[in-house]
Design a protein around this motif. Structure first.
Motif, mmCIF file in Angstrom:
data_model
loop_
_atom_site.group_PDB
_atom_site.id
_atom_site.type_symbol
_atom_site.label_atom_id
_atom_site.label_comp_id
_atom_site.label_asym_id
_atom_site.label_seq_id
_atom_site.Cartn_x
_atom_site.Cartn_y
_atom_site.Cartn_z
ATOM 1 N N TYR A 1 -2.890 30.770 -13.942
ATOM 2 C CA TYR A 1 -3.567 29.744 -13.153
ATOM 3 C C TYR A 1 -4.950 30.222 -12.726
ATOM 4 C CZ TYR A 1 0.079 26.218 -12.205
ATOM 5 O OH TYR A 1 0.987 25.200 -12.289
ATOM 6 N N LEU A 2 -5.017 31.489 -12.345
ATOM 7 C CA LEU A 2 -6.284 32.015 -11.842
ATOM 8 C C LEU A 2 -7.361 31.921 -12.927
ATOM 9 C CD1 LEU A 2 -7.572 33.332 -9.399
ATOM 10 C CD2 LEU A 2 -6.968 35.552 -10.343
ATOM 11 N N PHE A 3 -7.020 32.364 -14.123
ATOM 12 C CA PHE A 3 -7.997 32.304 -15.215
ATOM 13 C C PHE A 3 -8.390 30.856 -15.506
ATOM 14 C CE2 PHE A 3 -6.928 36.689 -15.962
ATOM 15 C CZ PHE A 3 -8.082 37.204 -16.539
ATOM 16 N N THR A 4 -7.376 29.970 -15.552
ATOM 17 C CA THR A 4 -7.660 28.580 -15.887
ATOM 18 C C THR A 4 -8.580 27.947 -14.849
ATOM 19 O OG1 THR A 4 -5.386 28.559 -16.644
ATOM 20 C CG2 THR A 4 -6.544 26.469 -16.667
ATOM 21 N N THR A 5 -8.238 28.125 -13.569
ATOM 22 C CA THR A 5 -9.024 27.449 -12.543
ATOM 23 C C THR A 5 -10.422 28.062 -12.440
ATOM 24 O OG1 THR A 5 -7.918 28.850 -10.922
ATOM 25 C CG2 THR A 5 -7.098 26.628 -11.160
ATOM 26 N N LEU A 6 -10.524 29.382 -12.578
ATOM 27 C CA LEU A 6 -11.851 29.994 -12.488
ATOM 28 C C LEU A 6 -12.738 29.545 -13.647
ATOM 29 C CD1 LEU A 6 -11.187 33.625 -11.207
ATOM 30 C CD2 LEU A 6 -12.072 31.660 -9.952
ATOM 31 N N PHE A 7 -12.113 29.297 -14.802
ATOM 32 C CA PHE A 7 -12.885 28.789 -15.931
ATOM 33 C C PHE A 7 -13.551 27.467 -15.549
ATOM 34 C CE2 PHE A 7 -13.019 25.848 -19.538
ATOM 35 C CZ PHE A 7 -13.888 26.531 -20.382
ATOM 36 N N PHE A 8 -12.802 26.609 -14.864
ATOM 37 C CA PHE A 8 -13.392 25.318 -14.495
ATOM 38 C C PHE A 8 -14.369 25.455 -13.335
ATOM 39 C CE2 PHE A 8 -9.799 23.869 -16.996
ATOM 40 C CZ PHE A 8 -10.481 23.030 -17.849
ATOM 41 N N PHE A 9 -14.173 26.477 -12.519
ATOM 42 C CA PHE A 9 -15.165 26.744 -11.478
ATOM 43 C C PHE A 9 -16.513 27.053 -12.129
ATOM 44 C CE2 PHE A 9 -17.150 30.096 -8.703
ATOM 45 C CZ PHE A 9 -17.610 29.218 -7.737
ATOM 46 N N LEU A 10 -16.472 27.907 -13.147
ATOM 47 C CA LEU A 10 -17.718 28.276 -13.809
ATOM 48 C C LEU A 10 -18.312 27.095 -14.571
ATOM 49 C CD1 LEU A 10 -16.825 31.883 -14.993
ATOM 50 C CD2 LEU A 10 -18.149 31.167 -13.001
#
Lengths: 87, 201, 545
Positions: C37-46
């Motif tokens: 989840y962390l990787f997925t959500t941070l991807f969309f943050f960027l």
């Protein structure tokens, strides 16, 4: 069958209430038709929840889990209707 | 990593116990979400019935009260068979449970057939969801409820297969107990839909 | 250490030991699911951040530049949809919540591990559908108000399906957490011995579970409107566009607390550790989380003051809105009271926590301006609003997330972050953020509406300033992510408890063993006994005394 007596009794009550609510709907009570229908529906719902869904044997916590959402449902109903009926 | 799933939820050993509290809390929480899902529809209903009382009154007369009442009876009866199925599995009466599960499935089927007859009658009369707001609500409410019945039937069928393989029994009854709560909830929703749509419009 | 089970020396494999795609894709381990989840959500943050930079770049000058107005609408819709639905709502609960709830309550996993994995895949499916809907450019803004959204040619129906799935994932996660917190607390961990992050996550989950279904039905109704021509929201067919807004905000307002409460939970963990003092007002903070969650359900109408809602309802909602400020203020006062006379260590997690308090106070107080019916009539739909919610969402939630990431990075990865880089990033992000968003308050009061692709020249000065700020902000974020990435490979090996924290996750090795606790610990006291006589400040004893 004795073991399931309660269930069958509840079921018969539900059927009777269904017949009652249908009969009442043919009588013109004006505004009271809606009230009567919803009251009967709530009694039926209560029977289902209390007996069929075992709320009478449940722990307080589970009962709270069953009741709290109704409060939230009331919030959205009243919040929206306050606006609609005072517009 | 082998058995992470059951680490906390071991089936009660020995004689029957209720479904673990985690399962009960889980399904009641799920039902809360379902309640709020239908809650939106009830809110819309309340608003539009208040706005257009005559429309609702005139339109609801076109619905067949006998068929609606019959369907109520069918669904209430399926709730009974479901409750008895759970009572049976708790008493380790496997056959009664199997029979009741199949009866429940059959009654759910009957419910949908009646619903189908009603809908096709409406369509034949030229009544569609877009006809007016009452019918929009009617089709969306009964449609969403019908989808819940269909979903319930799928799970029921799976439960019947599991019961045949003796994967559901007095020691391991959580799936039936949890499903039962869902099924009664579907019944509960109909208990309100019936008067709202068929009786008071 | 405060608890008896110190499994740090166990020879068990840590949760990262197994490699390979399958070991991740089919994992039931809450820690791995949290990391995914962390990787997925941070991807969309960027991604959402890059879109924001483009928007700011366009607004550097008043006239037409760079891309068309329609493209501008499409980009800010994408920015909003990604940031809200794919990043900020799931970010803390699904990633850090998943990773740390079981660790903080002394459990081996969440209550329903398979459901947990399922909810991740439902989330992924939702993302795929949502992104797929962007093929025909979306120009409704993230709120997709009817009646425009019911008529636009964009693929709204697909978008609603995507968001429906994302919402379902959020409900399943919330359900899982509620049951986990109720049933899997370690022996002795009474409600008042739970870390405050758990209280916050509990309140968050309640909101997720009870509000998300309402947006789900709204999306279904919108889809029915587009597919079958039902007229719920279309006035031409007797419908009511305001009904859409009631439903939308009945979800979307409580959900702003889904965004902020977990961040507040993180701050409540970080502050006592780095102030070396017991948290002040434990029960007040715990109850205020529940109070925020509950009051959050009463105030949605304040988004509709000027959209045709009745004045009576407006007054009621405005009045109720002020109440949210009370529990929020309670939290802020308690954090500050915890800091008072603490021996404060300005490590990076603490710096982020302080940034959170500072920025969130600004965001929260300006929220009161907007909640006041009369003032809102003046500043609604101006940049004042944009500034307000970026101060709460980015200044609040994202700063809280950064605090959490810096605080727990050693536990998640087993490596220490480079503290110097972390501080350089902080020194760029906090001023950069303020330079970007503070001018928007002024622009708003001066009357510049939100969502404008072009604007009168008199607004140029502050807009240019904001755009320059966004570059500073971006530079800081790049440095932070470089630090995250670099430290994975080059960071020093993290000890089990680098910050001398008392909560349970610090009593096991970094990264945690696969089964978390070799022996489930028994809890005898609350986790906030820092720098004082323990018994005097145990939550329970304190009360009884």
């Amino acid at each position: 069958m004795a073991a399931y007596k309660t269930y069958i009794f509840v079921w018969v009550s539900l059927l009777v209430l269904t017949v009652v609510t249908v009969l009442v709907s043919y009588v013109n009570l004006g505004l009271w038709n809606a009230g009567a229908a919803l009251t009967i529906a709530s009694v039926k719902a209560g029977l289902v929840a209390y007996y069929f869904m075992h709320l009478r044997h449940e722990t307080k916590l589970v009962v709270a889990f069953a009741i709290f959402p109704l409060l939230v449902l009331a919030l959205i109903l009243f919040g929206t209707l306050i606006d609609v009926y005072t517009r | 990593m082998a058995s992470t799933t059951d680490k906390h939820n071991e089936a009660p050993s020995g004689a029957h116990k209720e479904a673990p509290v985690s399962a009960r809390l889980g399904i009641w929480t799920f039902l809360a979400t379902e309640l709020l899902l239908f809650g939106g529809l009830f809110t819309a209903y309340a608003q539009f019935r208040g706005m257009y009382p005559e429309l609702f009154h005139l339109q609801h007369l076109k619905l067949s009260r006998p068929l609606g009442a019959l369907n109520t009876v069918v669904l209430l009866t399926s709730s009974l068979t479901m409750a008895v199925a759970i009572g049976a599995v708790r008493r380790a009466r496997q056959k009664t449970m199997n029979l009741c599960l199949m009866l429940t499935l059959a009654l759910a089927g009957v419910f949908l057939v009646i619903k189908y007859i009603e809908w096709s009658h409406d369509f034949a009369e030229g009544i569609f969801p877009k006809t007016n707001i009452f019918w929009g609500l009617y089709f969306v409410m009964t449609g969403l409820h019908g989808l819940h019945v269909v979903g319930g039937m799928a799970v029921l069928a799976a439960l019947i297969v599991l019961a045949r393989k003796d994967r559901i029994n007095a020691e391991h009854s959580a799936p039936v107990e949890v499903f039962g709560l869902y099924w009664h909830f579907v019944d509960l929703i109909w208990i309100y839909l019936f008067p709202l749509l068929y009786l008071i419009g | 250490m405060s608890n008896e089970a110190v499994a740090a020396h166990a020879h068990h494999e840590d949760y990262l030991a197994h490699k390979g795609f399958r070991s991740w894709a089919l994992t039931l381990d809450h820690k791995r699911i949290g990391v995914m989840y962390l990787f997925t959500t941070l991807f969309f943050f960027l991604t959402g951040g890059v879109l924001a930079l483009l928007l700011r770049l366009k607004l550097l000058t008043p006239g037409p530049a760079l891309f068309t107005d329609h493209t501008y609408n499409v980009l800010f819709t994408m920015h909003g949809v990604m940031m809200i639905f794919l990043f900020i709502i799931p970010a803390i609960p699904s990633s850090l919540g998943n990773f740390f709830i079981p660790l903080l309550i002394g459990a081996r996993d969440v209550a329903f591990p398979r459901l947990n994995l399922l909810s991740y895949y439902v989330f992924l499916a939702g993302i795929v559908v949502t992104i797929g809907s962007l093929v025909s450019p979306m120009d409704t803004g993230w709120t997709f108000y009817t009646p425009y959204s019911a008529r636009t040619g964009a693929a709204i129906t697909t978008l609603t399906l995507g968001l429906f799935l994302v919402g379902m994932s959020s409900v399943l996660t919330g359900l899982n957490f509620i049951v986990t917190i109720h049933t899997l607390r370690a022996p002795g961990m009474s409600w008042y011995r739970m870390p405050l992050f758990i209280w916050a996550m509990y309140a968050t989950s309640v909101i997720q579970v009870l509000s998300t279904p309402v947006i789900a039905i709204t999306l279904l109704l919108l889809a029915a409107e587009r597919l079958f021509g039902v007229g719920f929201f279309d006035p031409a067919k007797g419908g009511d566009p305001l009904l859409f807004q009631h439903f939308f905000w009945f979800y979307s307002h409580p959900v702003v607390y889904v965004m902020i409460l977990p961040a507040m939970g993180i701050i409540s963990e970080v502050i006592p550790v780095f102030a070396r003092k017991p948290i002040f007002g434990y029960r007040a903070i715990a109850y205020s989380a529940l109070a925020i969650a509950f009051i959050g359900f009463l105030v949605w109408g304040h988004h509709m003051f000027v959209s045709g809602m009745s004045t009576t309802a407006g007054v009621i909602f405005s009045f109720l809105t002020f109440f949210v400020a009370v529990p929020t203020g309670v939290k802020i006062f308690n954090w500050i009271a915890t800091l008072y006379r603490g021996s404060i260590a300005l490590d990076s997690p603490m710096l982020w926590a302080l940034a959170f308090i500072f920025l969130f106070i600004i965001g929260g107080l300006t929220g009161l301006f907007l909640g006041a019916l009369a003032v809102d009539v003046h500043v609604h739909d101006t940049y004042f609003l944009v500034a307000h919610f970026h101060y709460t969402m980015m200044g609040g939630t994202v700063m809280g997330l950064f605090a959490g990431l810096h605080y727990w990075y050693p536990k998640i990865s087993g490596k220490m972050l480079n503290e110097r880089l972390a501080k350089i990033a902080w020194c760029l992000i906090v001023p950069g953020f303020n330079i970007t968003f503070f001018p928007m308050f002024i622009l708003g009061v001066q009357g510049m509406p939100r969502r404008w692709a072009e604007y009168p020249e008199k607004y140029q000065g502050l807009n240019t300033l904001a755009t320059v700020g966004s570059w500073i902000l971006a530079a800081g974020i790049i440095i932070m992510f470089v630090n995250f990435w670099r430290s994975l490979h080059r960071g020093a090996t993290a000890p089990a408890n680098p910050w001398q924290g008392n909560t349970l996750e610090w009593q096991i090795s970094s990264p945690p063993p696969e089964e978390n606790f070799e022996v489930i610990p028994t809890i005898h006291e609350w986790p906030y006994n820092y720098g004082t006589d323990r018994r005097a400040h145990d939550g329970e004893h304190h009360r009884q005394a």
